[in-house]
Structure formats: C-alpha cells, structure tokens
Design a protein around this motif. Structure first.
Motif, PDB file in Angstrom:
ATOM      1  N   LEU A  87       0.830  -1.202   0.000  1.00 50.94           N
ATOM      2  CA  LEU A  87       0.000   0.000   0.000  1.00 50.94           C
ATOM      3  C   LEU A  87       0.867   1.257   0.000  1.00 50.94           C
ATOM      4  O   LEU A  87       0.558   2.231  -0.702  1.00 50.94           O
ATOM      5  CB  LEU A  87      -0.927  -0.011   1.216  1.00 50.94           C
ATOM      6  N   ALA A  88       1.956   1.245   0.775  1.00 46.50           N
ATOM      7  CA  ALA A  88       2.852   2.399   0.804  1.00 46.50           C
ATOM      8  C   ALA A  88       3.478   2.622  -0.580  1.00 46.50           C
ATOM      9  O   ALA A  88       3.623   3.766  -1.032  1.00 46.50           O
ATOM     10  CB  ALA A  88       3.945   2.193   1.857  1.00 46.50           C
ATOM     11  N   ARG A  89       3.831   1.539  -1.260  1.00 45.06           N
ATOM     12  CA  ARG A  89       4.415   1.678  -2.599  1.00 45.06           C
ATOM     13  C   ARG A  89       3.393   2.238  -3.578  1.00 45.06           C
ATOM     14  O   ARG A  89       3.717   3.117  -4.393  1.00 45.06           O
ATOM     15  CB  ARG A  89       4.934   0.318  -3.089  1.00 45.06           C
ATOM     16  N   LEU A  90       2.155   1.744  -3.507  1.00 49.26           N
ATOM     17  CA  LEU A  90       1.113   2.258  -4.412  1.00 49.26           C
ATOM     18  C   LEU A  90       0.867   3.744  -4.155  1.00 49.26           C
ATOM     19  O   LEU A  90       0.664   4.522  -5.101  1.00 49.26           O
ATOM     20  CB  LEU A  90      -0.176   1.474  -4.208  1.00 49.26           C
ATOM     21  N   LEU A  91       0.899   4.135  -2.894  1.00 52.49           N
ATOM     22  CA  LEU A  91       0.707   5.555  -2.568  1.00 52.49           C
ATOM     23  C   LEU A  91       1.860   6.399  -3.106  1.00 52.49           C
ATOM     24  O   LEU A  91       1.658   7.490  -3.635  1.00 52.49           O
ATOM     25  CB  LEU A  91       0.566   5.725  -1.068  1.00 52.49           C
ATOM     26  N   THR A  92       3.084   5.877  -2.982  1.00 46.92           N
ATOM     27  CA  THR A  92       4.252   6.612  -3.476  1.00 46.92           C
ATOM     28  C   THR A  92       4.213   6.727  -4.991  1.00 46.92           C
ATOM     29  O   THR A  92       4.470   7.803  -5.567  1.00 46.92           O
ATOM     30  CB  THR A  92       5.543   5.890  -3.046  1.00 46.92           C
ATOM     31  N   GLU A  93       3.867   5.647  -5.675  1.00 43.27           N
ATOM     32  CA  GLU A  93       3.823   5.664  -7.132  1.00 43.27           C
ATOM     33  C   GLU A  93       2.720   6.572  -7.671  1.00 43.27           C
ATOM     34  O   GLU A  93       2.811   7.087  -8.780  1.00 43.27           O
ATOM     35  CB  GLU A  93       3.622   4.242  -7.654  1.00 43.27           C
ATOM     36  N   SER A  94       1.671   6.756  -6.859  1.00 41.07           N
ATOM     37  CA  SER A  94       0.547   7.571  -7.299  1.00 41.07           C
ATOM     38  C   SER A  94       0.748   9.059  -7.004  1.00 41.07           C
ATOM     39  O   SER A  94       0.002   9.898  -7.529  1.00 41.07           O
ATOM     40  CB  SER A  94      -0.739   7.103  -6.618  1.00 41.07           C
ATOM     41  N   ALA A  95       1.721   9.361  -6.158  1.00 42.13           N
ATOM     42  CA  ALA A  95       1.910  10.750  -5.733  1.00 42.13           C
ATOM     43  C   ALA A  95       2.421  11.616  -6.879  1.00 42.13           C
ATOM     44  O   ALA A  95       3.128  11.136  -7.760  1.00 42.13           O
ATOM     45  CB  ALA A  95       2.872  10.796  -4.572  1.00 42.13           C
TER      46      ALA A  95
END
Length: 277
Positions: A269-277
């Motif tokens: 989830l943290a990676r998806l949030l970072t990639e979406s930022a």
C-alpha cells in the motif's frame, strides 16, 4: 492516506496483541469488529471501555471504526435496527472512534446475485427503509460526534446503489464505506464508484481475492482486485482518508494467518501511494 486493518482478520485476538501488530507493522489504526465473540463489543461496561481507549491512546493507534451488523434496509420494524445502531454509536463514542459501519441487508439471501432478482418495487422499498432509518440514526450520531457508514455490501453492493440511499438522507453524519471487493463484484468501475460515493465517503476497505467465484482472502496484490487503480484515482482526486485492509479470515479458516501478511501488505500500500503521488 492513513492505513488500518480490521480485527476480522485476527478473530478473537486480545487488544494488546492487536495493538502490538499495528505498531510493529506501521499501521495507523484498527477497525474493531463489534461482535460478542470479540474482545471489544457493545456489552463492555464503562470501565472496560475506558481501559480499551487508554490502551489505544498509549500505543498511538487510532480506533478507526466500529464494524457493526445492523441491516438498515432489511424488512421489519425500525426500532430494533435503530436500537442496535444507538448501542454501537455509544461504543464508538466511548472508544473515540469516528465511524460506525452498518450493512444494507435489503433482500433475503444477501445480494441479488445470491437469490431471486428483486422487483423494482422491492428495491424501492428497501431504499426507502434504509434512508428513513439512516436519517433518524444520523441525528443520534450527530449528538455523539460519530458518522454512520453504509457499506457497499449485499443488496446495495455498488456505489450507485448506496448513493440511492444516502442522497435522500442528506445528512453529514450518514456516509459510505466503500468495500472495493463488493463494488467490483457488482460490475462497477472504480471511477464510477468514486463518482457515486465521493460526496459521502468515510473510508475504504481494501482486500484481494482470486476471482469472482473464489473470494477466499489473499495477500494484497496477489489477486484480481484493482487496488493500484483505486489508490491512483484517490490520490489524483486529492482524497486523504483511510484505507483499511479487511482480511476476512473469520469466514475462511483455510486462509493464511493475517499477522504474517501485515508487513508485506503495508509495504504494498505504501508503494502504491508513493507511485501515485
């Protein structure tokens, strides 16, 4: 966005152990399943409630919500449903939880896919019951500073169906809990769900499954649900609420234990949030 997990994934686990998992794996909050078989439920006395609230505060973990089981669209008298909601609202107030979850439950057999297709008259009646009860319950919720969230589930599994109820209610203390699995099973696209629920959105339950025919819980990212698409859309829209991993271990004894999955799940989830930022 903040990350939480539901105690549905660790049924019966004592509160100190739940908090230890949350702290160890970097989650910000916990959704508490409010059932008599769980350590936290509406039957707790005031002293026990205060102890639980203190444990969460000391651990630096939020009580995200109280996941209750009232069925606001179900046939029958209003008062038993409203009484159940009032009881949950009191528990949420005492624990400092901002949300209480309720189900639709409008038709026998759960979702329309699980039983006979309801008529338009039955749908309209279920919508009206749910809106009437939520409108009344929202007044109680406002008094205690808690929001009631109608989950996309069973008879109202899509965002469009939930919005049919919440629109007429028109009360800020009645909102929506978006269960990503159910809207997907209902054939609704992520963008369409968000468009329908964004005026009402409280928080979002994420999970993963193998297919529409096999809903056994899987580690996040190991199944077919559009988690990356969901997180990307939420980020693009500037939504900054909670993502709660609801791992339905309670209903699937053969599923892998949640504790060993919490770390990798948070990392995803943290990676998806970072990639979406």
């Amino acid at each position: 966005m903040k990350l939480a997990f539901s105690t549905l994934g660790v049924p019966g686990m004592p509160v100190p152990d739940v908090l230890r998992l949350a702290v160890t794996h970097g989650y910000h909050g916990v959704e508490l399943r409010a059932h008599p078989e769980e350590p936290v439920h509406p039957g707790l006395g005031l002293t026990e409630r205060a102890d639980v609230a203190a444990e969460f505060k000391d651990a630096g973990i939020d009580v995200l919500g109280i996941a209750g089981y009232p069925r606001v669209a179900a046939p029958g008298a209003d008062e038993p449903v409203l009484d159940e909601i009032r009881t949950l609202l009191g528990l949420a107030r005492d624990l400092g939880a901002p949300f209480v979850r309720v189900f639709p439950g409008g038709f026998p057999g759960g979702s329309s896919a699980d039983g006979p297709e309801p008529s338009q008259e039955q749908r309209d009646e279920a919508d009206a019951r749910a809106a009437r009860r939520l409108g009344t319950a929202a007044e109680y919720a406002a008094d205690v500073g808690v929001r009631i969230l109608l989950e996309t589930h069973d008879s109202h599994r899509t965002g469009a169906a939930a919005a049919r109820v919440l629109g007429p209610v028109g009360h800020r203390h009645a909102g929506a809990l978006w269960d990503v699995m159910h809207t997907w099973l209902g054939g609704e696209q992520i963008a369409d769900t968000y468009a329908a629920l964004s005026p009402f959105l409280g928080y979002i339950q994420v999970k993963d499954i193998a297919s529409a025919d096999d809903t056994t819980p899987l580690p996040l990212g190991a199944g077919v649900l559009p988690l990356a698409e969901c997180v990307e859309l939420l980020t693009r829209k500037g939504w900054d609420g909670w993502l709660c991993w609801e791992y339905e271990k309670r209903w699937y004894e053969g599923a892998a234990p949640l504790p060993e999955l919490l770390g990798p799940g948070r990392e995803l989830l943290a990676r998806l949030l970072t990639e979406s930022a």
